[in-house]
Design an enzyme around this catalytic site. Sequence first.
Site, PDB file in Angstrom:
ATOM      1  N   SER A 146       4.599  -1.832   4.139  1.00 24.76           N
ATOM      2  CA  SER A 146       4.571  -2.769   4.716  1.00 24.76           C
ATOM      3  C   SER A 146       4.956  -3.979   3.948  1.00 24.76           C
ATOM      4  O   SER A 146       4.133  -3.692   2.490  1.00 24.76           O
ATOM      5  CB  SER A 146       3.284  -3.013   5.098  1.00 24.76           C
ATOM      6  OG  SER A 146       3.083  -2.760   6.739  1.00 24.76           O
ATOM      7  N   GLN A 197       0.949  -1.283   0.367  1.00 23.82           N
ATOM      8  CA  GLN A 197       0.248   0.289   0.097  1.00 23.82           C
ATOM      9  C   GLN A 197       0.904   1.556  -0.041  1.00 23.82           C
ATOM     10  O   GLN A 197       1.423   1.876   0.901  1.00 23.82           O
ATOM     11  CB  GLN A 197      -0.978   0.214   1.374  1.00 23.82           C
ATOM     12  CG  GLN A 197      -2.297   1.574   1.599  1.00 23.82           C
ATOM     13  CD  GLN A 197      -2.409   1.060   2.872  1.00 23.82           C
ATOM     14  OE1 GLN A 197      -2.361   0.395   3.898  1.00 23.82           O
ATOM     15  NE2 GLN A 197      -3.772   1.183   2.904  1.00 23.82           N
ATOM     16  N   GLY A 198       0.848   2.377  -1.191  1.00 27.64           N
ATOM     17  CA  GLY A 198       1.700   3.360  -1.034  1.00 27.64           C
ATOM     18  C   GLY A 198       0.542   4.663  -0.328  1.00 27.64           C
ATOM     19  O   GLY A 198       0.092   5.218  -1.544  1.00 27.64           O
ATOM     20  N   GLU A 240     -10.153  -2.168   4.973  1.00 30.95           N
ATOM     21  CA  GLU A 240      -8.660  -2.168   5.928  1.00 30.95           C
ATOM     22  C   GLU A 240      -9.161  -2.772   7.797  1.00 30.95           C
ATOM     23  O   GLU A 240      -8.717  -3.352   7.662  1.00 30.95           O
ATOM     24  CB  GLU A 240      -7.915  -1.383   5.725  1.00 30.95           C
ATOM     25  CG  GLU A 240      -6.789  -1.586   6.778  1.00 30.95           C
ATOM     26  CD  GLU A 240      -5.710  -0.869   6.170  1.00 30.95           C
ATOM     27  OE1 GLU A 240      -4.214  -1.079   6.540  1.00 30.95           O
ATOM     28  OE2 GLU A 240      -5.942   1.103   6.012  1.00 30.95           O
ATOM     29  N   SER A 258      -3.366   7.150  12.113  1.00 38.56           N
ATOM     30  CA  SER A 258      -2.752   8.487  13.505  1.00 38.56           C
ATOM     31  C   SER A 258      -3.814   7.902  14.295  1.00 38.56           C
ATOM     32  O   SER A 258      -5.308   8.583  13.593  1.00 38.56           O
ATOM     33  CB  SER A 258      -1.849   9.080  14.051  1.00 38.56           C
ATOM     34  OG  SER A 258      -2.354  10.178  13.575  1.00 38.56           O
TER      35      SER A 258
END
Length: 378
Positions: free
Chosen positions: A161, A126-127, A244, A357
């Site tokens: 990741s 995932q970019g 996700e 976050s």
Amino acid sequence: MSSVEEFRAEIRGWLKTHLSGSFAALKGRGGPGREHEAFAERLAWERHMAAHGWTCVGWPKEYGGRGATIEEQIAFHEEYALADAPARVNHIGEQLLGPTLIDHGTEEQKARFLPPVRAVEELWCQGYSEPGAGSDLAAVRTRAEREDDAWVVTGQKIWTSLAHEAQWCFVLARTEPGSRRHAGLSYLLVPLDRPGVEIRPIVQLTGTSEFNEVFFDGARTDAANVVGAPGDGWRIAMATLGYERGVSTLGQQVGFRRELDALVTLARCNGAAADPDIRDRLTRAWAGLEALRAGALRGTDPSAAKLYWSHWHRDLGELALEVCGPAATLAAAAPYELDDWQRLFLFSRADTVYAGSSEIQRNIIAERVLGLPKELRP
């Protein structure tokens, strides 16, 4: 017996039969902070699952899935975790990219990319995040320009990741010069094995490297490899984030339960449970996990769910070191051999940062769920 119970029994029986022999040694291997463990063997296991129809169970049947209901998907992820089966290597392709393409991709994109994901023949990363735009995805600076029959991508992604194991990356890039924030972004499918792509692993607190920096220097991908319309990338990217935080988190909670149960056992064995503060915190952790499961089954807002589980798990890591006592500050062996509790503590520090976050999640909850005034921005 209901259809869900039959489905649960079927996957439980299959795992009992097949997670044996050469695959038995994979039990408990992999996962956050431990993705380096037996990666090739776990890849072989997941291809074995694919050959028997146990990947992409929630996908529609026309795309190679089982068309499993939400309840059946929950059963699958819970039984997989209860069997202590190895961490999945194809999570990003199966749980993120696949549903995105099914809902938003062209028929040509589905025909090209879904079969190798289902067969675990092509892995994805995932970019999204960048050095100057971590959870603030609207501030991405990676750009892509259209040149004839290709997109040419230039920029940098970080905390990517398993990029060092992947063949493809879905990249959020700015395709409209001069655009700002959410506008002018596109969702591109970019191969990683071509000129102009450099991948550099990042050493983490755990001493392992499952995150990466990815540099794009004129990397090219076919013009057709844009999901949705050019400039509509923000909507597609948000859809991916929704997938996700879907039903696979129920399996994650089984892992949390196993960690908590092991910590309670340790506290009883080493005398830490005699401390009333430790007992209180263990009890609160149990209650918190029950609330987390109830919220997941009810369908808690994805941002609220992510905020809650990430702080619960981070707090469990801190509690684990309290239970272990002063010895937890020492590595088991040189140069940096960690035990499971030390690894839990160190890696769970990232839980409140990756996948959005806590600060960003609170803003989303405040503005989009509660309808409070937006935060003032320069």
